[in-house]
Design an enzyme around this catalytic site. Structure first.
Site, PDB file in Angstrom:
ATOM      1  N   CYS A  18      10.687  14.578  28.318  1.00 54.17           N
ATOM      2  CA  CYS A  18       9.800  13.506  28.752  1.00 54.17           C
ATOM      3  C   CYS A  18       8.349  13.938  28.544  1.00 54.17           C
ATOM      4  O   CYS A  18       8.061  15.081  28.191  1.00 54.17           O
ATOM      5  CB  CYS A  18      10.044  13.120  30.212  1.00 54.17           C
ATOM      6  SG  CYS A  18       9.693  14.433  31.386  1.00 54.17           S
ATOM      7  N   ASP A 410       3.496  -5.256  -4.676  1.00 54.41           N
ATOM      8  CA  ASP A 410       3.836  -5.052  -6.075  1.00 54.41           C
ATOM      9  C   ASP A 410       4.791  -6.173  -6.496  1.00 54.41           C
ATOM     10  O   ASP A 410       5.430  -6.802  -5.650  1.00 54.41           O
ATOM     11  CB  ASP A 410       4.497  -3.679  -6.227  1.00 54.41           C
ATOM     12  CG  ASP A 410       4.994  -3.434  -7.633  1.00 54.41           C
ATOM     13  OD1 ASP A 410       4.224  -3.682  -8.583  1.00 54.41           O
ATOM     14  OD2 ASP A 410       6.148  -3.014  -7.791  1.00 54.41           O
TER      15      ASP A 410
END
Length: 714
Positions: A18, A410
Site C-alpha cells: 500500500c 497514421d
C-alpha cells in the site's frame, strides 16, 4: 569509499502492498539518492527499483536504508509472483493479528460487562485482554510509528499510536482496543484491495502453457519448456491447447480465441501464413506453427513486463494526494496539540475532556482513506483496461485520455487494414470479370508483390482456377507479360499503358477518375486491345467510421490524418472515415512537426500509429498510442498505450474509461475530505467519540476501496 554500481538495484520488499510502505521507503531512500525519480515502486509485485547509476552508493547502503524503514527485502528474482516465496506467517500475519485484536478486545468487553457490575473501574482481567488486543492491533504499526517520531515526520501510524496510548492513559481501555482493532482492519482492507487487483492481473497474465510440443529435425514431437524453443522452430498445437509462443501458421486451420491478448470477443480464424500469439487458445483444429519470437520476447511477455513497470509510473492524482498528506498529517498533530492545551489553559476547560477530544481529532484526521483512494482506483483501472485489450503503461497515462482535445492518426494499418484489396474489376472489349481475373491471376501467380497477392487472393475467393502463364517475364518497374493458352497478354500500370500506345480517351478518363479516388489501377491487355482493369485500395477498417464518429461524440475536437501516402489516396480515406484534416506525403520528421503544431494549438494531443516511422511522433505527442497486434516493436515500445487488438473502437472506450476513472478518484477524494471536516466539527462540539471516529474512518476506507474496485467490472 563505496564502489558505485551502474546496474539498477531491484529488490522484493515484503509487506509493500500500500501507499504507506512506499512513503516509508521514500523517507529513507530519497536523502540517500537525492532524486525521487530514481525510485520505481511496483505495488502489484512488491518490487522496488533503485537507479544508482553515476552515484557513489553501494548495494549495502540501499539495503541499510530499506532496513531503517522497518521493511524486509531480498534480491529480486524475476518471474515469481509477490508472496510466492514467503512463509505462511509472512503471508497471513496481518489477517491473524487483526483477528486476535478483535477477538481479545471483544473478550475484554464481555468480561467487563459481566463482572464489573455497577463499578466504574475496569477489572484487571479485562485490562489484560484489552492489552493483548491493543498489542496485536498495533504490532505492525508501532515500529513504523517510532521511526516516524524519531525522524520528526508524523504519519498515520503515529497518529493512531498516540490516540491508542492516550486512550489507555485516561482509562478508556475499550476505546483504545477498538481503535487498535479498527485501524488494523482498515490496513488489512487496503492490503486486500491491492491484492485483489494483483490477482486480477496475475490471472490475466498466467496464460502461457508450461510446455510446447516441439517437432525436432527427425520429425518427432516431444514436450519441452517454451524457453527451450528457438526462433524458427516448428511447434504443434492441439485442439483446445494454449499456444506457447508467438509464430506463424505453417499447417492447419482453426479458430483461435485471442481475447486474453487482444480483447477480441470472438475467435479469429487462422490459416496458412497467419500470425498467432503466445497465451491465446486454439480451437478445434490442429495447428503447426513456425515460431517467430523467443519465450522472453513474445507479445505476452512484453505485456507482462509493461504491466509490471506500470506500477512505478504514478498518476497525477496520486502525486497530489501524497503531497497533500505530507502537509496535512503534521498540521493535524499541531491542531490536536493546540486543542489539548488552549481550552484548559485559556478557558479553564477540563484536561480530561480536551485530551479525549484531541485524541478523537487525531483518529478522525488520519488520512488513511484519502491516501488509498487513488492508488486502488488506478490499479483497478489498469487491470480493467488490460482485460479489455488496452495496455496502459502506468497510472501516469490513465488520466490523459480524458483530457484529449485532438488526435493525430497514421493512415496505413491504423485507419486502414494495411494491405491492398481488390475494389473493382472492370472488363472491356467483350471480356468478363472472371476471364479478366483469371488472366491477371495467371500473370501474378508467382509474384510476391502485395498487389499481385491481392489479385490472386481475389481470384481464389471467387473460385477461379489459376494456372501460371508460360514464358513469364517481369517488365522492371512497369508490369509483367506472359503467354496464356497460346496467346500473349500483359499487365501493368496506367503509365505502362500510355507507353504501349493502347490507351483510348475513354480509358484514360476512367483511370484518372479511379486514381483521384485514391485507388491503384492494374491494366490487363493483349496485343490487340485493353481487356480491362482492376482497381485496388488499402481498404478502410470496418470499425473506423464508427470509431471516428464516437470520438467526435466523446468531445475530441479535432481528428487529423498524418500519412506518407499520396494526397489523393489520403483524402479519399479521410473522406470515408470522417477525418477533419489531412496531411499527406509526410516524412517521419514532418509527422513530428505536425504533432508539435497540434500540441501548441490544443494542449493535450494523442498520436496513434503502428509503424517504425510513427515512433518519433508517438514520443512527441502528449499521449502515444500504438496498434499493438500488427504494430512494429518500435511503435509499441515508444507508445504509452497499446491497443492489442488493432481495434480503433477501443479508443473511444479508452476515453470513457479514463473519464470514469477520474470521476471515481474525485469522488473518493471529496468523500474522504468531507467526512474529515464533518467529524472535526463534531469533535469540537463534543459529539464525537474515539470508537465512532475510527469506525467512520474505517468505513470511509472500505467505501473508497469498493468504489475504486468498481472499475474492475466488465
Amino acid at each position: 569509499m563505496n564502489d558505485p554500481i551502474n546496474e539498477p538495484i531491484i529488490l522484493r520488499i515484503h509487506g509493500m502492498d500500500c501507499a504507506e510502505e512506499v512513503s516509508l521507503l521514500k523517507r529513507e531512500l530519497i536523502p540517500l539518492i537525492g532524486d525521487q525519480d530514481r525510485l520505481g515502486f511496483d505495488l502489484l509485485n512488491g518490487k522496488l527499483t533503485v537507479d544508482t547509476s553515476s552515484l557513489d552508493i553501494s548495494r549495502a547502503d540501499v539495503l541499510t536504508a530499506v532496513e531503517r524503514s522497518g521493511l524486509k527485502s531480498e534480491p529480486w528474482r524475476g518471474g515469481s509472483a509477490a508472496g510466492e516465496d514467503q512463509t505462511f506467517w509472512q503471508l497471513h500475519q496481518r489477517s491473524i493479528l487483526t483477528a486476535v485484536s478483535g477477538l481479545f478486545g471483544l473478550a475484554g468487553l464481555i468480561w467487563q460487562l459481566t463482572f464489573a457490575g455497577e463499578s466504574e473501574s475496569v477489572p484487571w482481567a479485562s485490562i489484560a485482554l484489552y492489552c493483548i488486543g491493543i498489542l496485536a492491533g498495533l504490532l505492525m504499526v508501532l515500529p513504523k510509528a517510532w521511526r516516524s517520531l524519531i525522524s520528526f515526520r508524523p504519519d498515520m501510524n503515529l497518529l493512531m499510536s498516540v490516540a491508542v496510548v492516550g486512550a489507555v492513559l485516561i482509562g478508556e481501555w475499550f476505546e483504545g482496543a477498538t481503535v487498535a482493532f479498527l485501524f488494523s482492519l482498515s490496513l488489512l482492507l487496503e492490503s486486500w484491495s491491492v491484492g485483489r487487483a494483483r490477482r486480477a492481473i496475475a490471472s490475466l497474465m498466467d496464460l502461457s502453457p508450461p510446455t510446447a510440443h516441439f517437432r525436432d529435425e527427425t520429425g518427432e514431437v516431444r514436450d519441452v519448456a517454451p524457453a527451450e524453443v528457438t526462433v524458427g522452430s516448428t511447434v504443434v498445437v492441439r485442439p483446445g491447447e494454449k499456444i506457447p509462443l508467438d509464430g506463424r501458421v505453417i499447417s492447419g486451420t482453426s479458430g483461435v480465441n485471442q481475447a486474453p491478448i487482444t480483447g477480441e470477443s470472438v475467435p479469429v480464424e487462422k490459416e496458412l501464413g497467419d500470425e498467432v500469439f503466445a497465451g491465446t487458445i486454439n480451437g478445434d483444429g490442429l495447428l503447426e506453427i513456425e515460431t517467430t519470437k523467443a519465450a522472453d520476447d513474445t507479445t505476452l511477455a512484453r505485456i507482462i513486463k509493461m504491466v509490471g513497470d506500470a506500477g512505478s509510473k504514478r498518476a497525477p492524482s496520486e502525486k497530489w494526494v501524497e503531497k497533500f498528506a505530507a502537509v496535512y498529517t503534521p498540521a493535524v498533530m499541531i491542531v490536536a496539540l493546540l486543542m489539548l492545551l488552549i481550552p484548559p489553559l485559556a478557558f479553564d476547560g477540563a484536561w480530561s475532556v480536551w485530551l479525549y477530544r484531541s485524541l478523537v481529532l487525531l483518529v478522525i484526521a488520519c488520512p488513511c482513506a484519502l491516501v488509498i483512494s487513488t492508488p486502488v482506483s488506478v490499479v483497478a483501472a489498469l487491470a480493467a483496461a488490460a482485460r479489455n485489450g488496452v495496455l496502459i503503461k502506468g497510472g501516469v497515462f490513465i488520466e490523459l485520455p480524458a483530457q484529449l482535445k485532438a488526435i493525430a492518426m497514421d493512415k496505413t494499418g491504423t485507419l486502414t487494414q494495411g494491405a491492398p484489396a481488390v475494389v473493382d474489376v472492370v472488363p472491356m472489349n467483350g471480356h468478363d470479370e472472371a476471364e479478366l481475373l483469371m488472366r491477371a491471376g495467371a500473370l501474378e501467380l508467382n509474384s510476391n508483390h502485395p498487389l499481385a497477392r491481392a489479385i490472386v487472393d481475389e481470384a481464389k475467393r471467387r473460385n477461379i482456377e489459376l494456372v501460371a502463364a508460360d514464358n513469364f517475364e517481369t517488365i522492371q518497374g512497369k508490369g509483367a507479360a506472359g503467354v496464356i493458352n497460346g496467346k500473349a497478354f500483359w499487365l501493368g500500370s496506367h503509365r505502362y499503358l500510355e507507353q504501349r500506345g493502347q490507351e483510348t480517351p475513354e480509358v484514360h478518363e476512367q483511370l484518372e477518375s479511379m486514381q483521384e479516388a485514391g485507388r491503384t489501377v492494374v491494366v490487363v491487355g493483349n496485343e490487340e486491345h485493353v481487356c480491362g482493369f482492376i482497381t485496388l485500395a488499402d481498404a478502410i477498417r470496418k470499425e473506423t467510421r464508427d470509431a471516428i464518429r464516437q470520438l467526435h461524440e466523446a468531445g475530441v475536437e479535432h481528428l487529423v490524418m498524418l500519412t506518407g501516402d499520396n494526397e489523393g489516396t489520403a483524402k479519399a480515406i479521410a473522406k470515408q472515415a470522417g477525418i477533419d484534416e489531412v496531411h499527406a506525403e509526410l516524412l517521419p520528421e514532418d509527422k513530428v512537426a505536425a504533432v508539435e503544431r497540434l500540441v501548441e494549438k490544443y494542449g493535450y494531443v494523442a498520436m496513434i500509429g503502428d509503424g517504425v516511422n510513427d515512433a518519433p511522433a508517438l514520443a512527441r505527442a502528449s499521449l502515444g498510442l500504438a496498434m499493438g497486434a500488427a504494430g512494429s516493436d518500435a511503435a509499441i515500445e515508444t507508445a504509452d498505450i497499446a491497443l492489442m487488438s488493432d481495434d480503433l473502437s477501443k479508443l473511444p472506450w479508452l476515453i470513457h474509461h479514463s473519464r470514469r476513472t477520474l470521476k471515481i478518484i474525485r469522488q473518493n477524494i471529496v468523500f474522504s475530505l468531507a467526512l474529515k471536516v464533518l467529524f472535526v466539527i463534531l469533535t469540537f462540539a463534543g459529539f464525537a467519540s474515539l470508537w465512532a471516529a475510527i469506525a467512520a474512518d474505517m468505513g470511509a476506507s472500505l467505501l473508497v476501496i469498493a468504489n475504486g474496485l468498481r472499475l474492475l467490472r466488465r
